[in-house]
Write a protein that holds these residues in place. Structure first.
Motif, short mmCIF file in Angstrom:
data_model
loop_
_atom_site.label_atom_id
_atom_site.label_comp_id
_atom_site.label_asym_id
_atom_site.label_seq_id
_atom_site.Cartn_x
_atom_site.Cartn_y
_atom_site.Cartn_z
N GLU A 249 49.84 50.35 44.52
CA GLU A 249 49.21 49.21 45.20
C GLU A 249 49.36 49.30 46.71
OE1 GLU A 249 51.48 49.08 42.88
OE2 GLU A 249 53.16 47.77 43.40
N GLN B 295 46.37 49.31 49.31
CA GLN B 295 46.35 48.38 50.44
C GLN B 295 46.27 49.12 51.77
OE1 GLN B 295 49.82 46.06 49.50
NE2 GLN B 295 48.85 45.18 47.69
N ALA C 277 43.27 41.43 47.45
CA ALA C 277 44.54 42.14 47.63
C ALA C 277 44.44 43.06 48.85
CB ALA C 277 44.87 42.94 46.37
N LEU D 268 46.57 45.58 43.23
CA LEU D 268 47.31 44.48 42.59
C LEU D 268 48.76 44.91 42.35
CD1 LEU D 268 44.24 43.91 41.93
CD2 LEU D 268 45.06 42.77 39.89
N GLU E 17 51.04 40.99 39.27
CA GLU E 17 49.65 40.52 39.19
C GLU E 17 48.89 41.27 38.11
OE1 GLU E 17 48.88 39.37 43.91
OE2 GLU E 17 48.61 41.43 43.23
#
Lengths: 250, 406
Positions: free
Chosen positions: A76, A80, A108, B364, B368
């Motif tokens: 993640e 990101q 996100a 995520l 999540e």
């Protein structure tokens, strides 16, 4: 300018078996690189290693993304930071509404970029516009993620995510497999619309035909976990004519 | 612990100290029946996966009728739904043409098991909900609750849809709030020819609660039952269903969801009997088991001789979220007719790592991603609820449950 990606002598394994056997590669901002090779040569492994799949283990070597070490980032954190993998086999997620999933993913990434969250109405507008470009039916928003999608529909849904998330570095893992010529043209146009002087791409494919639509700057040939040849567009044409065997013997 | 076991002898002894009982039910007959039926022990096949049997002798008691002006805190309210609360087995609302409270309770010839007879012995009366096609009410919310009463309550609900009647019913077991909730409930449902019932049963238990529900359903020809059963359980919840597709063309759709927590136990024992030709049953049951929770699914489908063109499908899927969680799944088919379609399947596993990675690769977090996958798994069942207001209520319970996950 700092390279987008620098892979230096990376070895990686799955379930204790070494698949990548010393890969080195450098991708600069704005460049599109293609990796070609047969099934089992390690192309998808490289894609998953870059996206941080915990199933794959880097045993030696290093990867730097925009000048910083990548290996210790979670999947993640990589997303990101602007890394996107278009899956060769997109995963079906029953019971999860596609629109909700896409908006959650977008938010996100937006949050990580310091942007405000997008609400449902704004999102719908944005999604419809991107879907129009991919000639995707709007009904795909209301279905469960990839559930009941054909192979081609799943690939379009991946490229829809690419268009929504606008990553700094996109890895397209066999996005062309299972697509007919029309779908290939539409999807390639979608990908090409994102090309600019800063965004970078790594395109993984079996076939030269994808490269007619996407025009990579550099082509690498991967055999048995190593890059054995790097060249320009003409390399793809040579491979199309002569196959991979001349490289294996060299 | 052996001294605390609920045996027929212990029941008889206990009943001797409750002389009031004899005023409302034929105590000797019912004690005889319990003696013959026995009460379950963990050595019995139908009980061997449970951690304990239900209730102790000292839990048996006769709760007093509630005061008529008792303030209630009901979690679900909606203008479309008539609310008929049942407190400690007693009614709180006045009778109406559709809903009456009958005392003494019916003797009920259909002796099912010792717990059912125990319900007959201790219930203050039967709540009879009777609907015809001309009934002016069509949506009924029945919350079952205990008011400052920590011993056993034995509510009894008898639902009858006459030929062609259509009804929506939400039966809601509330958990113990200020004290434990011990409930041994008997439900019977009869659907007349062509009747249609849409049923939601939600059983909530808190850690020390024990809810045992014995439910007996008969469907006449061309009737339809769409039923969502949710067990939201941190305590113990067991449903014993005996279901009979009595008339030709009767259809059952049963969707079950168990959301467990802590060391909760969720148990569904179902026996679905296809008695007539062209009967259909679909039973889909899912459980999510975190921490030290324990799930049991025992689903038997019986196709009687002559029930040709039966179409029976059953599936059970369970997600284990912890190494300490346990699931026992036992689908069974007994087919005594030719020319039928029957299928069953059972799968128990963990969250799919490929799905988790896919979501994480989109930015995520693991939490999540897990929430989204669990929501998807549960929604598959909760989306079958045909009423927006009930669906949104059940979603709020799903989110509250998920927030409390470790």
């Amino acid at each position: 300018m700092t390279p987008t990606l620098v892979i230096d002598q990376v070895h990686a394994s799955v379930d204790g078996q070494e698949i990548l056997k010393g890969i080195s590669l450098e991708i600069r901002p704005g460049e599109m690189h293609a990796i070609m090779g047969r099934n089992g040569s390690g192309k998808s492994t490289l894609a998953h290693v870059l996206a941080g799949n915990p199933h794959y283990e880097i045993t030696s070597g290093s990867i730097r993304y925009r000048g910083k070490p990548l290996e210790h980032l979670t999947p993640e954190e990589r997303a990101q930071a602007g890394i996107f993998l278009s899956f060769q086999y997109p995963v079906v997620i029953p019971g999860v509404n596609n629109a909700y999933f896409l908006r959650t993913a977008l938010n996100a990434v937006r949050k990580a970029r310091g942007e405000s969250e997008i609400d449902a109405v704004e999102f719908l507008q944005l999604a419809r516009e991107k879907m129009g470009r991919l000639e995707m039916d709007k009904s795909y928003l209301n279905r469960a993620v990839n559930e009941g999608f054909s192979g081609g529909e799943k690939k379009r849904n991946e490229i829809l995510q690419l268009l929504l998330l606008e990553p700094a570095f996109a890895i397209l893992d066999e996005t062309d497999s299972g697509l007919d010529i029309d779908a290939l043209r539409i999807i390639s146009a979608g990908v090409n619309s994102l090309r600019d002087s800063r965004r970078s791409f790594l395109v993984i494919t079996h076939y030269q035909r994808l490269l007619n639509y996407m025009q990579p700057d550099v082509i690498h040939v991967m055999i048995d976990g190593k890059i054995v040849k790097t060249g320009g567009k003409e390399l793809a044409l040579t491979l199309e004519e002569q196959g991979y065997s001349w490289l294996e013997t060299s | 612990m052996a001294g605390n076991l609920l045996t027929p002898k212990a029941v008889a002894e206990r009943v001797r100290s409750l002389p009031d009982l004899a005023n409302r039910v034929p105590v000797p007959d019912l004690l005889d029946r319990i003696q013959r039926q026995g009460l379950p022990t963990l050595r019995q096949e139908e009980w061997r996966h449970n951690r304990r049997v239900f209730f102790r002798p000292e839990d048996l008691a006769c709760p007093p009728p509630p005061p008529p002006d008792l303030p209630l805190r009901l979690p679900f309210r909606h203008d479309d739904w008539i609310t008929y609360p049942i407190l400690n087995g007693y009614p709180l609302s006045p009778a109406s043409p559709e809903i009456t409270f009958q005392t003494p309770p019916a003797e009920s010839g259909a002796a099912r098991d010792g717990y059912h007879t125990l319900n007959r012995l201790f219930t203050p009366g039967d709540h009879v909900l009777r609907f015809s096609p001309r009934s002016p009410i069509s949506k009924v919310y029945v919350p079952l609750l205990n008011g400052h009463w920590e011993q056993l309550t034995c509510p009894a609900v008898d639902i009858r849809l006459e030929e062609g009647a259509t009804v929506d019913l939400f039966l809601h077991h509330l958990p113990g709030r200020d004290g434990v909730s011990l409930r041994n409930t008997a439900v019977s449902i009869h659907l007349g020819r062509g009747a249609r019932l849409r049923l939601f049963t939600l059983d909530e238990t808190a850690p020390d609660d024990q809810h045992l529900t014995t439910i007996h359903i008969v469907q006449e020809g061309d009737s339809h039952l769409g039923w969502v059963l949710e067990q939201l359980t941190g305590g113990r919840s067991r449903w014993d269903l005996s279901h009979r597709l009595q008339g030709e063309g009767a259809e059952l759709e049963l969707d079950g969801l168990g959301l467990l927590s802590g060391s909760g136990e969720g148990d569904l024992h179902s026996v679905i009997t296809h008695h007539s030709p062209h009967t259909t049953s679909r039973e889909t049951v899912k459980n999510i088991l975190p921490e030290r929770s324990h799930g049991i699914f025992n689903g038997k489908v019986i196709v009687d001789p002559g029930a040709v063109k039966t179409d029976a499908r059953q599936s059970n899927r369970n997600l284990l979220l912890s190494a300490d969680a346990r699931m026992h799944s036992n689908p069974q088919l007994e087919i005594y007719a030719d020319d039928v379609r029957c299928s069953h399947g059972s799968a128990t596993g963990q969250l799919d790592p490929d799905q988790l990675f896919y979501l994480r690769s989109r930015g995520l977090t693991p939490d999540e991603s897990r929430s989204l996958l669990l929501t998807g798994f549960a929604r598959d069942i909760l989306d079958r609820l045909p009423w927006e207001e009930v669906r949104s209520y059940s979603e709020s319970t799903l989110h509250a449950w998920m927030t409390d996950l470790p």
